[in-house]
Write an enzyme that holds these catalytic residues in place. Structure first.
Site, PDB file in Angstrom:
ATOM      1  CE  LYS A  31      25.556  73.211  35.808  1.00 42.31           C
ATOM      2  NZ  LYS A  31      25.193  74.383  36.575  1.00 42.31           N
TER       3      LYS A  31
ATOM      4  CE  LYS B  16      31.241  79.484  39.537  1.00 46.96           C
ATOM      5  NZ  LYS B  16      30.048  79.387  38.840  1.00 46.96           N
TER       6      LYS B  16
ATOM      7  CE  LYS C  89      30.785  76.774  31.390  1.00 47.12           C
ATOM      8  NZ  LYS C  89      29.717  77.518  31.983  1.00 47.12           N
TER       9      LYS C  89
END
Ligand code: TYM
Length: 343
Positions: free
Chosen positions: A113, A199, A196
């Site tokens: 992140k 969203k 992965k």
């Protein structure tokens, strides 16, 4: 006999994906019968990336409605919004004094992140796993159903619980992660099948959202990236795209890998893609319909969430009192508000 306590949560950062459903939510609903389940929309976690306040409010309610649409039953489980229960933030502070900088520095999600949000590497992003530990430890949780990407965070929650208990006595239950089998624990991105399905992925074709229309779902599967080998086999290293489709198909159908390989022994990628798309459409359609119904009745949804927050708050306060006492913080004069102020 008391049922084991289950806690899990999801962030209201964009709509949920098929990965969230297969890796987490579907498992949550299945656990309700024989567990004491607590499910949380973790809105405080989502603030670690910038949110538009107007959109954010809607997304929080959308996610709560989606929990219900997926089959979370408020008569059996507690469902609530994290920011409605202040003890989450309160315990996170206390636990941050039991968490080492080095432990947080090792978290791979923080590193990812920090890279993808390089403009806003705030302290909350760094201490995110401490808030997650607070969520879990606040309820004496035994089991935490999550996808594979959350296992490292769970490990940290366990370490923090053990450290605290070692210093102050057995206050916290040390929680166990529960990761779904059958390939559903890590559903991959349809365009880059080594990553992965997330969203927050930018490409629309990369992710299937739980609320996608059937035509959009079919299109995304038809365009899924595979390979040029022309065989359908379980070879993750060389054929991550094919294996992802097999995993999705069998998760949707409740089949084993052997059954999937037998079913697709014709080795036609086109049929694999279309049949996987169709299986997913059949799985998600009832959820989408129920979601639309729930979102058209805001009073009902808010009522469910207010009741859930009250239940959660009472339980959280009992744990807070044990933690504060163990640390030597005075309970005399502490005011606890549940139900008050609700109309
Ligand atoms: P979040 O919101 O990213 O995801 C919610 C759940 O979905 C799982 N998941 C997946 N499973 C399989 N394949 C995928 N591609 C996939 N993508 C996501 C996640 O593992 C998760 O179980 N930090 C958490 C939220 C959280 C939490 C908690 C979870 C906060 N406090 C306490 C459990 C307990 C998160 O960001 O999940």
């Amino acid at each position: 006999m008391k049922k084991p306590i289950v806690f899990s949560g999801a962030q209201p950062t964009g709509q949920l994906t098929l990965g969230n459903y297969l890796g987490a939510l579907r498992q949550w609903t299945a656990m309700q019968a024989d567990h004491d389940c607590i499910f949380c929309v973790v809105d405080l976690h989502a603030l670690t990336v910038r949110q538009d306040p107007v959109l954010f409010r809607e997304r929080i309610l959308d996610l709560a409605a989606l929990f219900l649409a997926c089959g979370i039953d408020p008569e059996k489980s507690t469902i609530f919004i994290q920011s409605h229960v202040p003890a989450h933030a309160e315990l996170a502070w206390l636990l941050s004094t039991f968490t080492m900088m080095g432990e947080l520095d090792r978290m791979t999600q923080f590193k990812d992140k920090a890279r993808s949000h390089a403009q806003n590497v705030n302290a909350g992003l760094f201490t995110y796993p401490v808030l997650m530990a607070a969520d879990i430890l606040l309820y004496g949780t035994h089991k935490v159903p999550v996808g594979e990407d959350q296992k490292q965070h769970l490990e940290l929650s366990r370490d923090v619980a053990v450290r605290f208990n070692g210093l102050h006595g057995p206050v916290f239950v040390v929680p166990e992660p529960l990761v779904t089998g059958g390939g559903a624990a890590r559903i991959k991105d349809l365009q880059e099948p080594t990553k992965k399905m997330s969203k927050t992925a930018e490409a629309d074709l990369a992710k299937v959202m739980i609320l996608d229309e059937p035509t959009a779902i079919l299109k995304k599967f038809k365009k899924a990236v595979t390979d040029g080998l022309g065989v359908i086999q379980d070879d993750e290293t060389n054929q991550p795209g094919v294996v992802n489709l097999l995993n999705i198909w069998r998760a949707a159908k409740g089949a084993t890998m052997e059954e999937a390989l037998a079913h697709f022994s014709h080795n036609q990628y086109g049929r694999l893609k279309v049949e996987t798309g169709e299986a997913v459409i059949a799985l998600l359609e009832p959820i989408r319909n129920r979601f639309t119904e729930l979102r058209s009745d805001p009073a009902e949804l808010e009522g469910i969430l207010a009741r859930g927050a009250d239940q959660a708050m009472v339980r959280a306060e009992a744990m807070m009192q044990r933690v504060l006492t163990a640390l030597g913080l005075p309970l005399n004069g502490r005011r606890f508000v549940s139900q008050a102020g609700r109309s």
